[in-house]
Design a protein around this motif. Structure first.
Motif, PDB file in Angstrom:
ATOM      1  N   LEU A  21      51.889  10.585  -3.140  1.00 22.91           N
ATOM      2  CA  LEU A  21      52.785   9.440  -3.003  1.00 22.91           C
ATOM      3  C   LEU A  21      52.238   8.236  -3.770  1.00 22.91           C
ATOM      4  O   LEU A  21      51.048   7.934  -3.688  1.00 22.91           O
ATOM      5  CB  LEU A  21      52.936   9.065  -1.527  1.00 22.91           C
ATOM      6  N   PHE A  23      51.578   5.147  -3.431  1.00 20.17           N
ATOM      7  CA  PHE A  23      51.471   4.083  -2.437  1.00 20.17           C
ATOM      8  C   PHE A  23      51.436   2.701  -3.083  1.00 20.17           C
ATOM      9  O   PHE A  23      50.832   2.484  -4.136  1.00 20.17           O
ATOM     10  CB  PHE A  23      50.199   4.252  -1.602  1.00 20.17           C
ATOM     11  N   SER A  42      57.932  12.860   3.569  1.00 20.89           N
ATOM     12  CA  SER A  42      56.697  12.143   3.234  1.00 20.89           C
ATOM     13  C   SER A  42      56.668  10.682   3.652  1.00 20.89           C
ATOM     14  O   SER A  42      55.618  10.047   3.568  1.00 20.89           O
ATOM     15  CB  SER A  42      56.460  12.221   1.721  1.00 20.89           C
ATOM     16  N   VAL A  43      57.800  10.111   4.099  1.00 23.69           N
ATOM     17  CA  VAL A  43      57.795   8.700   4.481  1.00 23.69           C
ATOM     18  C   VAL A  43      58.200   8.549   5.947  1.00 23.69           C
ATOM     19  O   VAL A  43      58.966   9.353   6.487  1.00 23.69           O
ATOM     20  CB  VAL A  43      58.714   7.846   3.578  1.00 23.69           C
ATOM     21  N   ASP A  44      57.662   7.509   6.577  1.00 25.86           N
ATOM     22  CA  ASP A  44      57.882   7.295   8.013  1.00 25.86           C
ATOM     23  C   ASP A  44      59.118   6.457   8.312  1.00 25.86           C
ATOM     24  O   ASP A  44      59.750   6.630   9.355  1.00 25.86           O
ATOM     25  CB  ASP A  44      56.658   6.603   8.619  1.00 25.86           C
ATOM     26  N   ILE A  46      62.532   4.192   6.292  1.00 24.45           N
ATOM     27  CA  ILE A  46      63.250   3.711   5.120  1.00 24.45           C
ATOM     28  C   ILE A  46      64.039   2.474   5.514  1.00 24.45           C
ATOM     29  O   ILE A  46      64.730   2.470   6.550  1.00 24.45           O
ATOM     30  CB  ILE A  46      64.213   4.786   4.574  1.00 24.45           C
ATOM     31  N   THR A 223      57.519   1.172  13.148  1.00 23.39           N
ATOM     32  CA  THR A 223      56.378   1.806  12.468  1.00 23.39           C
ATOM     33  C   THR A 223      55.070   1.451  13.143  1.00 23.39           C
ATOM     34  O   THR A 223      54.997   0.527  13.954  1.00 23.39           O
ATOM     35  CB  THR A 223      56.292   1.368  10.985  1.00 23.39           C
ATOM     36  N   ASP A 227      51.612   3.500   8.444  1.00 23.29           N
ATOM     37  CA  ASP A 227      52.819   4.262   8.129  1.00 23.29           C
ATOM     38  C   ASP A 227      53.337   3.896   6.735  1.00 23.29           C
ATOM     39  O   ASP A 227      53.059   2.820   6.211  1.00 23.29           O
ATOM     40  CB  ASP A 227      53.916   3.981   9.163  1.00 23.29           C
ATOM     41  N   VAL A 228      54.132   4.805   6.172  1.00 27.37           N
ATOM     42  CA  VAL A 228      54.689   4.605   4.832  1.00 27.37           C
ATOM     43  C   VAL A 228      56.144   4.144   4.948  1.00 27.37           C
ATOM     44  O   VAL A 228      56.967   4.816   5.581  1.00 27.37           O
ATOM     45  CB  VAL A 228      54.631   5.906   4.008  1.00 27.37           C
ATOM     46  N   LEU A 230      59.529   3.061   2.840  1.00 33.62           N
ATOM     47  CA  LEU A 230      60.213   3.193   1.545  1.00 33.62           C
ATOM     48  C   LEU A 230      61.432   2.282   1.499  1.00 33.62           C
ATOM     49  O   LEU A 230      62.217   2.237   2.454  1.00 33.62           O
ATOM     50  CB  LEU A 230      60.650   4.644   1.332  1.00 33.62           C
ATOM     51  N   ARG A 249      51.749   1.015   4.431  1.00 35.52           N
ATOM     52  CA  ARG A 249      51.873   1.383   3.023  1.00 35.52           C
ATOM     53  C   ARG A 249      53.345   1.286   2.642  1.00 35.52           C
ATOM     54  O   ARG A 249      54.223   1.525   3.475  1.00 35.52           O
ATOM     55  CB  ARG A 249      51.357   2.812   2.778  1.00 35.52           C
ATOM     56  N   TRP A 250      53.611   1.007   1.395  1.00 32.33           N
ATOM     57  CA  TRP A 250      55.003   0.836   0.986  1.00 32.33           C
ATOM     58  C   TRP A 250      55.256   1.446  -0.386  1.00 32.33           C
ATOM     59  O   TRP A 250      54.347   1.588  -1.202  1.00 32.33           O
ATOM     60  CB  TRP A 250      55.387  -0.650   0.975  1.00 32.33           C
TER      61      TRP A 250
END
Length: 375
Positions: A21, A23, A42-44, A46, A223, A227-228, A230, A249-250
Motif C-alpha cells: 500500500l 501509505f 486492504s483499507v479500514d 473510506i 477508526t 488504521d488505513v 482512503l 495512515r492515509w
C-alpha cells in the motif's frame, strides 16, 4: 516512502495490483483505476466526497450582482442521471473490493446526488449504519428566493456487509459530546477563514473543501490509531491532514495536479499527535450547549495541550476525543476536575485554564467564543 512506492509501482506493471500500500501518499489519476490497483481488502475506512452532479444552469449572482463562486468545474458535469449512476456504481464497486470485511465507508453528498448514491450502496451489498446530517452553522443563503436555504449535507455511513464487525468508538463519541450519546445530526460550521486553502492567486484552492472538524469526528468515530483511511476524491487533502494528525495512515486519489500540489503542501505542515494514548478513549442549560469536544475538533486547543487548574495546583492533558488525562484519572473536563480535588462535582469550564501571555484563562473562553459564532 519513495522506495516503497517504487516497489509498488513495479508490481503494478506486472500484475496490475500494488503489492504494498502506498501509505501517506496521493495517487494521481482516475479514482476507479487507482482503487483497482490497490490490494483487495486492504483499507479500514473510506471517506468519499464524490461529484455532486449539481446540474447548475448558468451563473449564479448575489443581490448585489456579484458572482457566486459555485461548483462549475467539468468534474461535476454529467450528461444525464444514467451517466452519473454508471459512474457511481463503478467507483463504489472498486471501493467495495479494497475495503476490509469489517471496514466502513462514508459518502457525503447533497440532495442532488445522495439518494442515488444510497440506492447504489444498498444494491452492491453495503449495510447502512447511519445517515448523518451535517447541519451548517453558516450555510450559503438562497439568493433567488424560490426554495428553502440548503443548510445541510448528508453522509451515509455503511459497513461492508451486514455481517461486518465494524469499529465504532462509542465512548469517544460520547466524550466528544460532554458524556452524552452522540446524535446523527452534527452542527458544524462550513470551511472558512484561516482554514480555507488558497491558491497562489488568493482564491479558493478547492470549491468544496470540507472542514477539518467534520473529518475529525468521522475518523475518530470509525477508526483506530494506525488504521488505513482512503479518500478516492482527495481534493485539497482534508482527509489526509486530519488522518495524519490523529495517527492514522492515509491514501488519497486525485486526478487534478493542482489540487495535489495544494494537498501535499498542506499535509506536510501537519504535526501528528505525539502521544498515542491521547488519540482515543477506551470503553451535561439555557444557552446553546457546547461540548468541550467541539473546542478540540475546531483546533482551538490541540491534543496534548497541558491545562492547569485555576490555582495552578493540578495539571491535565487534552486528548483528541475531548477528554482529559491527569495522573491516573481520565474523563471529561468535569470528571477529571472533581477527581483531582476529591470533590463530588466540578465545573470543568471554570476549573481548567490555559496559559495566555503568562496568565491563566479559564477554558470557558473557548465555549463563549463558539457560542458567539452560532448567532
Amino acid at each position: 516512502m519513495g522506495k516503497r512506492v517504487s516497489a509498488a509501482n513495479a508490481a503494478a506493471k506486472e500484475t496490475g495490483t500494488l503489492r504494498v500500500l502506498p501509505f501517506d501518499s496521493i495517487l494521481n489519476g482516475d479514482c476507479v483505476a487507482a482503487m483497482n490497483s490497490l490490494p483487495t481488502a486492504s483499507v479500514d475506512m473510506i471517506f468519499a466526497d464524490p461529484p455532486y452532479n449539481l446540474q447548475l444552469a448558468g451563473e449564479l449572482h448575489r443581490p448585489n450582482n456579484s458572482k457566486v463562486d459555485a461548483v462549475d468545474d467539468d468534474w461535476d458535469k454529467f450528461a444525464d442521471f444514467a451517466s452519473y449512476d454508471r459512474f457511481t456504481e463503478e467507483w463504489l464497486q472498486a471501493a467495495r473490493r479494497v475495503l476490509k470485511p469489517d471496514g466502513t465507508i462514508w459518502v457525503i453528498g447533497s440532495y442532488h446526488n445522495i439518494f442515488r448514491v444510497g440506492a447504489k450502496l444498498q444494491d452492491l451489498g453495503f449495510w447502512m449504519l447511519n445517515d448523518v446530517i451535517w447541519r451548517k452553522t453558516n450555510p450559503m443563503p438562497n439568493f433567488r428566493g424560490r426554495r428553502f436555504t440548503n443548510a445541510h449535507e448528508t453522509m451515509i455511513w455503511c459497513a461492508h456487509s451486514k455481517d461486518s464487525r465494524n469499529t465504532f468508538n462509542y465512548e469517544s463519541m460520547k466524550a466528544l459530546n460532554d458524556d452524552l450519546q452522540m446524535r446523527s445530526d452534527w452542527l458544524l460550521p462550513i470551511c472558512s477563514g484561516g482554514e480555507r486553502i488558497k491558491g497562489d492567486d488568493g482564491k479558493k484552492g478547492h470549491p468544496t473543501q470540507k472542514p477539518e472538524a467534520l473529518l475529525h469526528r468521522v475518523i475518530m468515530a470509525a477508526t483506530k490509531p494506525g488504521d488505513v483511511v482512503l479518500d478516492p476524491f482527495f481534493g485539497s487533502g482534508t482527509t489526509g491532514a486530519v488522518a495524519k494528525r490523529l495517527g492514522r495512515r492515509w491514501i488519497g486519489i486525485e486526478r487534478d495536479k493542482g489540487y495535489i500540489d495544494l494537498a501535499r503542501k498542506r499535509i506536510a505542515a501537519v504535526q501528528p499527535v505525539a502521544e498515542r494514548e491521547l488519540l482515543i478513549t477506551p470503553a451535561k442549560r439555557e444557552e446553546p450547549r457546547i461540548p468541550f469536544g467541539r473546542v478540540v475538533e475546531q483546533g482551538l486547543l490541540e491534543p496534548g495541550t497541558v491545562l492547569k487548574s485555576f490555582n495552578g495546583r493540578w495539571t491535565a492533558k487534552v486528548r483528541a476525543d475531548g477528554t482529559l488525562i491527569a495522573a491516573d484519572v481520565r474523563g471529561s473536563i468535569h470528571q477529571v476536575g472533581a477527581a483531582v480535588q476529591g470533590a463530588p462535582a466540578c465545573n470543568g469550564w471554570q476549573f481548567w485554564c490555559f496559559e495566555r501571555e503568562g496568565q491563566l484563562v479559564p477554558i470557558d473562553y473557548f465555549r463563549q467564543q463558539l457560542r458567539a459564532e452560532l448567532h
